[in-house]
Each structure stands twice: as C-alpha cells, then as structure tokens.
Design a protein around this motif. Structure first.
Motif, PDB file in Angstrom:
ATOM      1  N   LYS A  15       0.837  -1.207   0.000  1.00  0.00           N
ATOM      2  CA  LYS A  15       0.000   0.000   0.000  1.00  0.00           C
ATOM      3  C   LYS A  15       0.869   1.254   0.000  1.00  0.00           C
ATOM      4  O   LYS A  15       0.638   2.197  -0.765  1.00  0.00           O
ATOM      5  N   CYS A  19       1.475   3.845  -3.128  1.00  0.00           N
ATOM      6  CA  CYS A  19       1.102   5.242  -2.956  1.00  0.00           C
ATOM      7  C   CYS A  19       2.257   6.164  -3.333  1.00  0.00           C
ATOM      8  O   CYS A  19       2.080   7.163  -4.051  1.00  0.00           O
ATOM      9  N   GLU A  22       2.625   6.236  -7.085  1.00  0.00           N
ATOM     10  CA  GLU A  22       1.569   7.034  -7.708  1.00  0.00           C
ATOM     11  C   GLU A  22       1.857   8.530  -7.574  1.00  0.00           C
ATOM     12  O   GLU A  22       1.561   9.314  -8.482  1.00  0.00           O
ATOM     13  N   VAL A  70      -0.508   5.973   4.383  1.00  0.00           N
ATOM     14  CA  VAL A  70      -1.062   6.391   3.093  1.00  0.00           C
ATOM     15  C   VAL A  70      -1.773   7.739   3.228  1.00  0.00           C
ATOM     16  O   VAL A  70      -1.599   8.640   2.396  1.00  0.00           O
ATOM     17  N   VAL A  74      -0.595  11.127   1.184  1.00  0.00           N
ATOM     18  CA  VAL A  74      -1.521  11.784   0.262  1.00  0.00           C
ATOM     19  C   VAL A  74      -1.783  13.225   0.681  1.00  0.00           C
ATOM     20  O   VAL A  74      -1.833  14.133  -0.155  1.00  0.00           O
ATOM     21  N   MET A 159      -7.346   6.862  -2.241  1.00  0.00           N
ATOM     22  CA  MET A 159      -6.764   6.104  -1.135  1.00  0.00           C
ATOM     23  C   MET A 159      -7.502   4.810  -0.833  1.00  0.00           C
ATOM     24  O   MET A 159      -6.881   3.813  -0.444  1.00  0.00           O
ATOM     25  N   ILE A 162      -6.200   2.121  -2.997  1.00  0.00           N
ATOM     26  CA  ILE A 162      -4.859   1.704  -2.565  1.00  0.00           C
ATOM     27  C   ILE A 162      -4.952   0.798  -1.340  1.00  0.00           C
ATOM     28  O   ILE A 162      -4.181  -0.145  -1.192  1.00  0.00           O
TER      29      ILE A 162
END
Length: 206
Positions: A15, A19, A22, A70, A74, A159, A162
């Motif tokens: 995860k 992330c 990405e 995560v 983000v 999210m 993910i």
C-alpha cells in the motif's frame, strides 16, 4: 529521502510503496519482516514498538499503520492528485480504508498463511473454509458499492483503492474457485492497468 521499512511482498507494505509510486515521490525501502526477520531488533522496536511492518521514516518523524501512512503521504504530497478537500468525499474514502483494515485484513492474512505458507498436508480445511466465507461476504459489500461508482474512492482513483487492491491481488491469484463479483472484477482490471500497481503489487506471492 523517505524510508519505508518492510518487505516488498507484504500487502500492507505494498500500500505504502504503491502510494509513493503514484505520487512520484523518491524513497528508499528496507527489507524487514518475514524471511528477513529483524522485527525484534531494538533499533526497529524503537521506531515501531508493535514489531510489525510497515514503518515510515520521514526525517525525524516516524509513522506506523499502513493506512495512516497512506493518509499522511496523500495529504502531504498529493493535494493536486489523490487528496480531496470535500469533507463528505474524504470521509467516504476514510470509511472504506477503515473497513478494509478492520474487516478484510484478518481473513486475507489467515488465508495466505493457510494456503501459501502452510504445507498442504498440514492445512486446516475448516480454517480455510471460514476465511473464504468471510472474505466472500465482505467482498460482496465492496462489489455492491462498485456497482454505483467507478472506484472504491468514488468517481476517481484514490486512497480507498490503494487500501483494498493489495488484498485482492493474492485472493485472485491464490483462490481458484471464487464467486462472481463482476463489479469488483471490473474495478480490479482498472487497478492492473496502472503502472505503479504492476510494479509494486503484481509480484510473486509468498
């Protein structure tokens, strides 16, 4: 430079790494846990007293719990991509992240231990059947939600996707007889088309 502590084939570590990919954020990853051991190393326990993975090191800031990591990444790096300021949209995503971690993680973990890491002669078929039944029950909930929206996160990738997809990858690749979940399957196909998912998640299961 961010550092992620945890073996690459852990779903929870995936995860975090996915992330980061990405978001196109540079990082280094250090193998720990599983065959690499070292979870009881005093230096690691100083960072994460739970003795589990993953753990994120951002300078002198340490963070554990994969979904929380995560969220942090983000909010810090993805405000123009994966982050939303809409409070309802945000907490709908948070709902699915917590649902995944609190409900799905345990039976998926049990299934992987039973089918991947336990020799066939030693497998407890009752435990396997219970895990499969619970996974199926839960994934029907996600399938129903995905009948109403493109992504688990809503209209766009985020999210919640993910959080869930690294658990679906081993389920799809290990379980040969699965229920028909067309909306989940359609969503999962979208995940497999993402280069970062291919790089981080679609690796050998062990």
């Amino acid at each position: 430079m961010l550092t992620v502590w945890g073996r690459k084939n852990s779903s929870n570590v995936k995860k975090v790494l996915w992330c980061l990919e990405e978001l196109n954020i540079p990082y280094q990853q250090i193998d720990i846990g599983g065959k690499f051991g070292k979870l009881d190393d005093p230096n690691y326990l100083h960072m994460n007293p739970n003795g589990v993975i993953p753990c994120l090191q951002d300078g002198d800031f340490i963070l554990w719990e994969s979904n929380v990591i995560v969220r942090y990444l983000v909010e810090k790096f993805g405000k123009n991509t994966l982050y939303t300021n809409d409070i309802k949209e945000k907490y709908n995503i948070e709902k699915w992240m917590d649902w995944t971690g609190c409900n799905l993680f345990s039976p998926i973990k049990q299934l992987m231990i039973s089918l991947v890491r336990t020799p066939e002669a030693q497998r407890d078929q009752k435990v396997i059947a219970q895990a499969l039944a619970e996974i199926e029950r839960l994934l029907k909930i996600a399938d129903e939600a995905l009948s109403q929206q493109t992504y688990l996160s809503g209209d766009k990738f985020g999210m919640a996707d993910i959080a869930l997809a690294p658990f679906i990858y081993p389920w799809i690749n290990v379980v040969t007889e699965r229920p028909s979940l067309p909306n989940l399957e359609r969503w999962y196909q979208l995940m497999t088309e993402r280069p970062a998912f291919q790089k981080i998640v679609m690796i050998e299961i062990n």
